[in-house]
Design a protein around this motif. Structure first.
Motif, mmCIF file in Angstrom:
data_model
loop_
_atom_site.group_PDB
_atom_site.id
_atom_site.type_symbol
_atom_site.label_atom_id
_atom_site.label_comp_id
_atom_site.label_asym_id
_atom_site.label_seq_id
_atom_site.Cartn_x
_atom_site.Cartn_y
_atom_site.Cartn_z
ATOM 1 N N THR A 1 57.101 -69.015 37.963
ATOM 2 C CA THR A 1 58.495 -69.886 36.829
ATOM 3 C C THR A 1 57.837 -69.438 35.537
ATOM 4 O O THR A 1 58.467 -69.969 34.725
ATOM 5 N N GLU B 1 63.698 -66.583 28.383
ATOM 6 C CA GLU B 1 63.060 -66.012 29.354
ATOM 7 C C GLU B 1 63.397 -64.104 29.491
ATOM 8 O O GLU B 1 63.292 -63.626 30.349
ATOM 9 N N LYS C 1 60.222 -62.988 28.595
ATOM 10 C CA LYS C 1 59.226 -63.318 29.545
ATOM 11 C C LYS C 1 59.353 -62.032 30.647
ATOM 12 O O LYS C 1 59.023 -61.479 31.113
ATOM 13 N N PHE D 1 58.332 -62.728 34.568
ATOM 14 C CA PHE D 1 60.014 -62.907 35.228
ATOM 15 C C PHE D 1 60.539 -62.472 35.676
ATOM 16 O O PHE D 1 59.945 -61.138 36.252
#
Length: 75
Positions: free
Chosen positions: A35, A66, A69, A75
């Protein structure tokens, strides 16, 4: 696959990994938090990939971090 290349900051060993060893689908090095894979990039790699430094990225809203990513397959 290259192993991590340690560098020292105030007597702590910090490992950085290549972008290609951290992307989705790669077999990640042992001990990697999936993560937070972007944190294992060197500062130079991070800036090249994201177009900003880690400090600037950390100031972005969580949703934007996010999204970036995901765009970079981290992600």
């Amino acid at each position: 696959m290259k192993s991590a290349q340690p560098f020292y900051v105030n007597a702590l060993i910090i490992n950085s990994y290549s972008f290609h060893s951290l992307i989705v689908g790669a077999k990640w090095p042992e001990g990697i938090d999936p993560t937070k894979r972007e944190t294992y990039l060197s500062n130079i790699q991070f800036a090249k990939i994201f177009g900003m430094d880690k400090e600037t990225s950390a100031q972005l809203p969580q949703w934007k971090q996010e999204a970036l990513k995901k765009e970079k397959k981290l992600f």
